[in-house]
Every structure is written in structure tokens, then in C-alpha cells.
Design a protein around this motif. Sequence first.
Motif, PDB file in Angstrom:
ATOM      1  N   GLN A   7      39.397  62.136  11.141  1.00 43.40           N
ATOM      2  CA  GLN A   7      39.113  61.000  10.259  1.00 43.40           C
ATOM      3  C   GLN A   7      37.610  60.744  10.211  1.00 43.40           C
ATOM      4  N   TYR A   8      37.125  60.289   9.075  1.00 44.22           N
ATOM      5  CA  TYR A   8      35.690  60.031   8.946  1.00 44.22           C
ATOM      6  C   TYR A   8      35.419  59.061   7.811  1.00 44.22           C
ATOM      7  N   ILE A   9      34.173  58.552   7.819  1.00 47.10           N
ATOM      8  CA  ILE A   9      33.678  57.786   6.676  1.00 47.10           C
ATOM      9  C   ILE A   9      32.265  58.283   6.380  1.00 47.10           C
ATOM     10  N   ASN A  10      31.928  58.349   5.096  1.00 48.62           N
ATOM     11  CA  ASN A  10      30.561  58.693   4.689  1.00 48.62           C
ATOM     12  C   ASN A  10      29.834  57.398   4.359  1.00 48.62           C
ATOM     13  N   PRO A  11      28.965  56.906   5.244  1.00 45.77           N
ATOM     14  CA  PRO A  11      28.281  55.643   4.937  1.00 45.77           C
ATOM     15  C   PRO A  11      27.347  55.776   3.734  1.00 45.77           C
ATOM     16  N   GLY A  12      26.869  56.952   3.486  1.00 45.03           N
ATOM     17  CA  GLY A  12      25.985  57.202   2.344  1.00 45.03           C
ATOM     18  C   GLY A  12      26.774  57.798   1.194  1.00 45.03           C
ATOM     19  N   PRO A  13      26.187  58.805   0.529  1.00 44.19           N
ATOM     20  CA  PRO A  13      26.885  59.393  -0.622  1.00 44.19           C
ATOM     21  C   PRO A  13      28.253  59.940  -0.223  1.00 44.19           C
ATOM     22  N   ALA A  30       5.532  48.769  -3.755  1.00 41.99           N
ATOM     23  CA  ALA A  30       6.082  47.935  -4.835  1.00 41.99           C
ATOM     24  C   ALA A  30       7.592  48.056  -5.030  1.00 41.99           C
ATOM     25  N   ILE A  31       8.157  49.161  -4.581  1.00 43.35           N
ATOM     26  CA  ILE A  31       9.547  49.426  -4.965  1.00 43.35           C
ATOM     27  C   ILE A  31      10.509  48.849  -3.934  1.00 43.35           C
ATOM     28  N   PRO A  32      11.298  47.872  -4.326  1.00 40.12           N
ATOM     29  CA  PRO A  32      12.271  47.334  -3.374  1.00 40.12           C
ATOM     30  C   PRO A  32      13.436  48.303  -3.190  1.00 40.12           C
ATOM     31  N   TYR A  33      14.171  48.109  -2.128  1.00 42.71           N
ATOM     32  CA  TYR A  33      15.324  48.963  -1.862  1.00 42.71           C
ATOM     33  C   TYR A  33      16.620  48.176  -2.033  1.00 42.71           C
ATOM     34  N   ALA A  34      17.596  48.816  -2.666  1.00 43.13           N
ATOM     35  CA  ALA A  34      18.902  48.184  -2.845  1.00 43.13           C
ATOM     36  C   ALA A  34      19.574  48.030  -1.486  1.00 43.13           C
ATOM     37  N   GLY A  35      20.267  46.917  -1.354  1.00 45.74           N
ATOM     38  CA  GLY A  35      21.078  46.725  -0.158  1.00 45.74           C
ATOM     39  C   GLY A  35      22.497  47.154  -0.441  1.00 45.74           C
ATOM     40  N   SER A  36      23.156  47.619   0.583  1.00 43.52           N
ATOM     41  CA  SER A  36      24.560  47.983   0.420  1.00 43.52           C
ATOM     42  C   SER A  36      25.211  48.079   1.787  1.00 43.52           C
ATOM     43  N   TRP A  94      22.961  49.071   5.022  1.00 42.90           N
ATOM     44  CA  TRP A  94      21.839  49.995   4.892  1.00 42.90           C
ATOM     45  C   TRP A  94      20.478  49.397   5.217  1.00 42.90           C
ATOM     46  N   HIS A  95      20.313  48.110   5.029  1.00 43.85           N
ATOM     47  CA  HIS A  95      19.028  47.525   5.413  1.00 43.85           C
ATOM     48  C   HIS A  95      18.843  47.491   6.929  1.00 43.85           C
ATOM     49  N   ARG A  96      19.909  47.743   7.646  1.00 47.05           N
ATOM     50  CA  ARG A  96      19.813  47.770   9.106  1.00 47.05           C
ATOM     51  C   ARG A  96      19.876  49.188   9.688  1.00 47.05           C
ATOM     52  N   ALA A 120      16.326  54.310   7.396  1.00 45.94           N
ATOM     53  CA  ALA A 120      16.322  54.119   5.939  1.00 45.94           C
ATOM     54  C   ALA A 120      15.896  52.715   5.523  1.00 45.94           C
ATOM     55  N   MET A 121      16.367  51.708   6.266  1.00 40.44           N
ATOM     56  CA  MET A 121      16.021  50.316   5.964  1.00 40.44           C
ATOM     57  C   MET A 121      16.285  49.962   4.507  1.00 40.44           C
ATOM     58  N   GLY A 122      17.384  50.466   3.974  1.00 41.85           N
ATOM     59  CA  GLY A 122      17.745  50.186   2.594  1.00 41.85           C
ATOM     60  C   GLY A 122      18.581  51.338   2.091  1.00 41.85           C
ATOM     61  N   CYS A 123      19.155  51.144   0.929  1.00 41.13           N
ATOM     62  CA  CYS A 123      20.109  52.132   0.423  1.00 41.13           C
ATOM     63  C   CYS A 123      19.424  53.132  -0.513  1.00 41.13           C
ATOM     64  N   PHE A 124      18.703  52.627  -1.494  1.00 39.61           N
ATOM     65  CA  PHE A 124      17.963  53.523  -2.387  1.00 39.61           C
ATOM     66  C   PHE A 124      16.921  52.703  -3.148  1.00 39.61           C
ATOM     67  N   ALA A 125      15.958  53.403  -3.732  1.00 37.99           N
ATOM     68  CA  ALA A 125      14.847  52.745  -4.436  1.00 37.99           C
ATOM     69  C   ALA A 125      15.369  52.067  -5.695  1.00 37.99           C
TER      70      ALA A 125
END
Lengths: 541, 541
Positions: free
Chosen positions: A124-130, A369-375, A470-472, A476-481
Amino acid sequence: MTSDPRQLPAKTGTMSRRQLLRLIGLAGGSAVMYQAMTSLGFAAESGFTGFPKLGAAPRGASVLVLGAGIAGMVAALELRNAGYQVQVLEFNDRPGGRVWTLRGGDRYTELGGDTQDCGFAPGQYINPGPWRLPHHHHGILSYCRRLGVALENFVQVNYNALLHDPVAFGGKPQRLRTIKADYQGQIAELLAKATRGGALDAPVTAEDQEMLLASLQWWGALDRNYAYAGGHESNDRRGYARDPGGGPSGAPVYSQPLKPADVLQSGLWGFLPLGELYDMQSTLMQPVGGMDAIAKAFGRELGDAIRYRAKVVDIRQDERGVTATYEDAAAPGSPQTARADWCVCTIPLSVLGQIPMNVGQPMADAIGAIPYAGSTKVGLQFKRRFWEEDEHIYGGISYTSQPIGTIGYPSHGYQSPGKAVLLGAYVWGHDADRFNAMTPAQRIDQAVQQGSRLHPQYPQEFDNGMAVSWHRVPSAMGCFALWTESLREQHYANLCAFDGRIVLAGEHASYQPAWQEGAVNSALSAITRLHERAVDSGAKA
Amino acid sequence: MTSDPRQLPAKTGTMSRRQLLRLIGLAGGSAVMYQAMTSLGFAAESGFTGFPKLGAAPRGASVLVLGAGIAGMVAALELRNAGYQVQVLEFNDRPGGRVWTLRGGDRYTELGGDTQDCGFAPGQYINPGPWRLPHHHHGILSYCRRLGVALENFVQVNYNALLHDPVAFGGKPQRLRTIKADYQGQIAELLAKATRGGALDAPVTAEDQEMLLASLQWWGALDRNYAYAGGHESNDRRGYARDPGGGPSGAPVYSQPLKPADVLQSGLWGFLPLGELYDMQSTLMQPVGGMDAIAKAFGRELGDAIRYRAKVVDIRQDERGVTATYEDAAAPGSPQTARADWCVCTIPLSVLGQIPMNVGQPMADAIGAIPYAGSTKVGLQFKRRFWEEDEHIYGGISYTSQPIGTIGYPSHGYQSPGKAVLLGAYVWGHDADRFNAMTPAQRIDQAVQQGSRLHPQYPQEFDNGMAVSWHRVPSAMGCFALWTESLREQHYANLCAFDGRIVLAGEHASYQPAWQEGAVNSALSAITRLHERAVDSGAKA
């Protein structure tokens, strides 16, 4: 009339505009990301046109790659193959970066110090990212083929999955097939009526109107009177009150469509186009066994060219090359250095912005300048596959307007006995901010509570969970730009341009944010330009 | 106005009504079957409510099962578990009947004597019979679980697959995504126009109209002016002229929608709803390695209760039981007999009608009255997966209005090197009659020729093929029972009712014709009634 395509009525039916926006916007999280992208005119398919043909590296030329995510590893692999001396520094003790799979036995400590030990059952697994690969992401798929990563189908759209809103239909989840069939049928009926009433006489020729009516009848499952009614046409889309069977008493019993006003006011139609968005269109795929199969394949290929647990703390270039200073991520202090002629830096901007680096103002401004999406993603293990056994939901996604957004069922291992893991939450936007502030246990608890409104079996069947905000995530400190149109205009060119001997790569340096494909294409762009410069400067030297 | 929902305009645009009907009707074959069913009010989901709980068989009671297809094997398995002495006679030398998989090394001789030796590479196969399992066919799926048959996803809808008609768009195949996005967007635009023009004021309240417009904008990918145009909204559905990529030059270039009249007149919209029909809605599944995994699992379970190569030539009942006379199918002569108290006969009506059997006139009439659908499937092996490598088509189905109807790409083994097999034709109706009359080599040749209009790689990449025309399959002599509404009224009850000690089962005795699920449900109905009679007659004896 509203002036923005994403503007919605201020208040319609039982739903406020805010509720509706939320319903659409939070539909599975991906929607938010996607709408942001589409409204900016940058979106989906890959610009990949084949593996790079760099030619030979100048004798003795070297490249320092920062980050062993997909962008870093693509860059390292291709540069090494061209003859460059390549060294990769990676913060984590595994390759892949955000391409990451959690399994039983894994330990994960987030920023703030909360540690989770994954208690998932074997397999069993989970992909926290893609977690999915669109069929048109030719770059990452080409690397999967080249590196022998086995792929299987990822189910995005499941007609038997649930659409849910706490207000709509008294909070009772609806089957996707029901809402889809009824919305489509009722649209078709309205247009057929307008056509037959002469409302389209100006824009559409009589000939085309006849064809239009024929098409609406078939496409909308209308009956002979162009009505969407409770007969065999509609039931062949929306399902039956009693299913057909065998033997003397096998005849079906027809179901009746929902009321058109109820369908409209429910807002549940907001979830319907999600599987029709370019990046979510079938066929979608996933690596067999977890997304990190891709990361591991690259990692195997690169071997000890990657130094793991190397936390970069300083990046300094001069006229001859680039030096990175790094520490052992697990035991800070005792800094070491790595130096090369060139540097491909793939560290997420959210982290890179905190590392001293002597680049010019344009790139520095872009990085800042570019914030990161949280997820937040939550994987929930249950004692059995009740979604399959009790509800006949095999793979695919249920959507809710609650903060958890998505319940994603595994697209593999159907009907297997024993425990199984599903994606119990995929949280975006302000909801993700709230989830970031919770402890992992609280996030898991929220996922179980909210999910119970779709699946009452949750409390009884729940076993354990893993929550990644993802911010934690330290690396990465965030999910994506999170590009906006004006940020793109102001900073994108500066972010992508060479600054001396440094070039950036990663999903943040692409028009395919959040996707591995963006990382691949960005890396290929970066190394192609790097090689031109290296050859050029070699010739000059 | 036409009076029948399946009636289409006599002549519209460049297409005749006949062409259009054919286009819709032949869309993958399944459509024909399906329209026939839906227009009769019997269709899709299973009446399965769980495994039967028969209780104990009367002491010494015995049952003769004729045919080891799914219906016969379900009946045999459950009856044997209840304590009946069960013997199964099967014509073929394998279990499964129409549930059948052809692989390299298999030899198949059809009626007429043509013999094909399958030259498929190891691991490659074609299912000449059923090839997909709807997620709501609970009966067959429950047996898969019980018997340990591993399942994987079957891809029905692939947005990147092709829609083709020799006349439409000059014969140039269109991507499904393009036709779907443009048809849907243009429908939405028309309805938005009608709404804003006041045409819906009578049927729809102002409040609902506002909601309707919001929904059309999102669902139809309309821009801020409610137009379906060549911008980011439409491109996020229909695809780009140049895909987004990475680095400085990664911006996408937008594509422009097709002209609405061209979309309508192409008739290609006729293929769009196929994946929305109840039996074709995702999630669909297939057994790993071929559909006969189900047949083999039942066969293993039943062991030597099945006598293979037993061609039944006579069925005779008396007051005490039923006797079947059979011969070695490979070496006729030397008839043997099998006898039991009861008989579950699952032989297809097309074959059964030719076997002497002393049943009453109602059942005899029913057996004689039901025609069988014709169908041809052609499996084509190619030297490589060019559909994946060159065209990025992973699984799913392309449709053409040519007789071959369907090109079905394998849903498994993505990106594998070496040879691979696809479904090169799935022919129905009159086209199937024509294919029946051809030699296997001619059918394969037709599949390659017609398929070349969608995939120009065909001639160069073609390796070998296998063609199965169901009217020439000795054990079936047809594909499935082709019920009409009036046949159903006249004969269905008589076909399903016990005649003395004989009861019929199979897809033909169900409201789910052509599906394994119909066979399961029909068998469960038959044995439940058989058991009641057996217990009843045991009590009387």
C-alpha cells in the motif's frame, strides 16, 4: 452580463456565489490549479520533441546540479551522457524531490518537528506529490520508456463515484453518472426546444438545425419528443431504479431524472468538466507500485553522481565557475563545497529564496516574487476496500465541496483482500493554509470526519493515515510555483535566463507548473542553452 | 419532426440519413447492440444480489449441465456446492464458450473448414468474445473475486483516439478531444445565446437562467462573452496548436475550433456518447492476461466435472430425468449418454435449435424464433506499438464509419518493446454478414486496408492476424441472441420457464444479452428455480 469567464452569479438558487465558486474551485484541487493556469493562457500539453542531442561536451567541462528532483536528474543524465562531469547535491536521502511515495515503515518529519511513522500494509502507498501522468506528457513518458518504468492506467473519471455538497440534495451524495446524464439531457432538451421554437433561425441554417436536433436527441438521450424523461434512453445513461437481470423476472425498472432546477442549483455540475480538462483527459497513467518508481529509475541511473542529505547553504559564482556550500542535512555544521564550471539549480524557489546566491537583481527578484501554492494530501488506510465491496467504486475520484475536496480511490489492486489506502483529502487554497496549521493527526481526523459524509463506513473501517502539507515539507516548502499573468510577464523571462554560469530549472521555470512534464521540459531547455554556452566559451578559451 | 428517437434527417449537409445512421449505428459495434437493447427498454446493470443460498440438495439428486460457458459453470459450481451430483458436457476442449482468448500457438478451425494458426508473440492475445467488464456487473465481478481472477483497467474512452469517416473532413481522422470539445462548446454557445436572447423565459426562471449561463460557461469552455472561441478556455479542452513547454520559449500557441456546421455535418458527434452508455461507463475492467482467465478459473474449480469435446446430439427427458446423448466432437460416432434428474441447458439457441430435444411447443418455438447477431473480430499483430510511439494513443478506442467499426488499442503493457496486438475490427450487422462470407485472410486484409485510413503505419508495421466470425464458430454459430421487443413479448417467458425437467440458461435467457453478466444472472435464476423444484419433488417422492 459578467465580464470575467470565471465570474459567477452573486446569488442563485440556494447557493451563494461564494459557495459555488468554492464548489467549482475546490473540485479536487486540480481545478484550482488548472483554472489559474487556463485563465493565464498557459496550460497543458508538453513541448517535448524528443531527447536532446547535445553533441560532445567541451573537454573537462563540469556541471553542478542542485536538486535531484525530476528536473535535476534529467539535466544530470543528459549532461553526463554528453560527456560533462556532473555532480548532484540533494537535500533528501532519496531521489525525486516532490515525486515521492510513502509506504509502511517510512518515517517523515515535517517543518515544525511533527514526525509520522507510516503504518500502511505491505504494497500500500500514497503519492503525496504527483499521482498521474497525462498521455500527452511526452517528455516524462519518454523517460519512463527509456528507463523501463512500467505504467498502468490511472482512473480519473468514474461514473459511479460521488459528487457531494453539504447543502445540495440535503447533503446526500449523488452518483456522477446521475448528475452528468441529467445535466446533459436537460441542456439538450432546452436547446432542442429553443431550436424547434425558432430561436436559432438566425444563427443556424435549417439544414444544420435538423442535424442539430438529431445530434441532441442521441447525445442528450432525449426521447422521441425531444424530452429528457424517465425512459430507456435516459436510464441507459443515468442508471436504473432496478437493474436488468436474468430469468423470468429480469426486466429493469426505470429511474426518474432529477428536477432541472435542482440539478442547476446544486452546483454539482461544477465537477463534471474536471475529467474533460486537457491534463485530466483519459488516458492517464501511473507507474506500477508508486510514482517514485520514476525517481528511483533516474536515481539508479545516476548512481553516486548524486550526493544525498546535502543541504545547500550557499551558492557563489565567479568568472570561472560556481561553488555550492552544503552541510549534512541530518547533522548541520562541517560545511563542504562542490564546484563546477556551470550550475543547473532546480531547488524550489520557496527554498532557494532563503539561500545566499550571487545572481543579478532580475533573477533575484524573480526568485523572490513567485509564491508557492499550498496543498495537503492525506492518505487513509482502511481495513478493507469497502468502496469496491459495498459501493462498486473501482478507482476514480469522488468530489466534495468540503475542504478535503477529493477522495481518490486506488486504480490498481481491484478486489484485493485486506487493507487498502485511498487518497482521503487533496486540499487547496485557503483550506490548505488551515490544514498546514493543524498537526498531522488533526489533518487525518478532518479527512476521516469529512469523508464520512460521503462514506458512512469510514469511522468503522479506518485504520491509519499519513498527512503531507506541502508548506511543511522541508525540501519544498510549498507545492508548486503559483504564477499569475502579471508575475509571468514581469519575471518569467528573468527566471529562465542564464545569470552568469547559473541557470534555473524545474516546474517553476515552465508553462506546465506542478507537472513533472514541466520539470522535464524546463531541464531540457536549460541544458540545451548551457551546452551552447559551454561550447561557445570552450571555443573562446 | 421525426416520430422515432432513432430517426435521423433524410439528408443533411454532405451526409445521407443512411450514412449517418450507419455512422452512429456502427460506432464500435456495441452501439448497435446497445441501441437495440435500449429501444426495447432492457439494458445494462446487473440484477445480481449476491451468491445464491440454495440450502442442501435432496439426497442423491443430480443435474446435467449442457455447456461449460459462464452460465453452465456458474450453475454447475453452485449446484455442486449445494450437494447435487453435477456433470457438465462441453463441446470445446476448453471451458468458457464465448469467453475465449486466442494466443500464439492456438489453432482454430471455423465452420467451412478454414483453419488459422495464431502467430501472436508471447504475452499477446485477442478476446474474440467479451473483452470488458462494466463496474456494475456485480455478478461476474463477484465470481472474479471469489475465484481469484486478477482485474485491471480497460480503457474505453481515449480523448486522443481517432474519429473517422471517409467523407467527413476530407477523410482526415479527428481526435476525439477535438470533436467533443467543439461539439460541446458550440452547443453551449447556442444555448447561452438563446438564453440571453430570452428564448427560455417561459420554461426557466430568471434565477435558474443565471445559474444555467454560469454552468454553460464552465461546462462548454466559453469565454467571457459566452463564445466558444480559440482561446485558453477552449484549448484547455480541445488541445493546442503548439503545446506549452519549459524554459523561455515555452508559451503555447492556441488552436482554433472547427466550424460549427462542419462539426454537425461530419456526423462524428455520433461517436461521442458511446462511452456514456451505461455499460460503457468508466470504470471498466478486464482480467489480467485475457478474458479466459475467468473461464479457466471456473474450469479449475469444476475439474473433471466437465467432460470436454462432448458434442450433444440428442436431449431426451422423461418423468424421472433427462438423458443427453453425445459424441466425441473431434471423432463423431460412438455415441455415449449422460443422465441426471434435471438438466440446465446453456447451449446457444443457434446451436440448440438443431439438436433433437423433447420439449413442449412454447419452448421449442422460442428456441427457433430468436435470431443471433453476427459479429466479426479481427486481431492484428504489429511489429511495434506505433499507436503509442508515434501517436500517443494508450488504450481506448478509435471509431470509423467503415465496416471495421472499431480499432481497440490494448489497455495494458504500455510502452512495452516488441510486437503487440490490437483489435483491428469489430464488425456488426450487414457488414458482419459480408465478413462471414470472406475467408479469414480476406477479413484480415480488409481490417488492414480500412485501418490504414486511420493509421498509415499499418501496411509497413503489420505482422499477422486472427479473424473470428461468430456465425462460423462451431460451438456458437452466432454472437448473441438478438431480441426484439415483439420477440421478447412473445417468447421470453416461454424460453425461461421450466419445461418438465429442463431449464435454459445463458445470456439469451436474460435482459443483459451479450454480456457475461446476463449468463450469470440467468444461471442463478435457473438453479434457484431448479432447486425449489428438486426439493419440492423430493418432498413428494
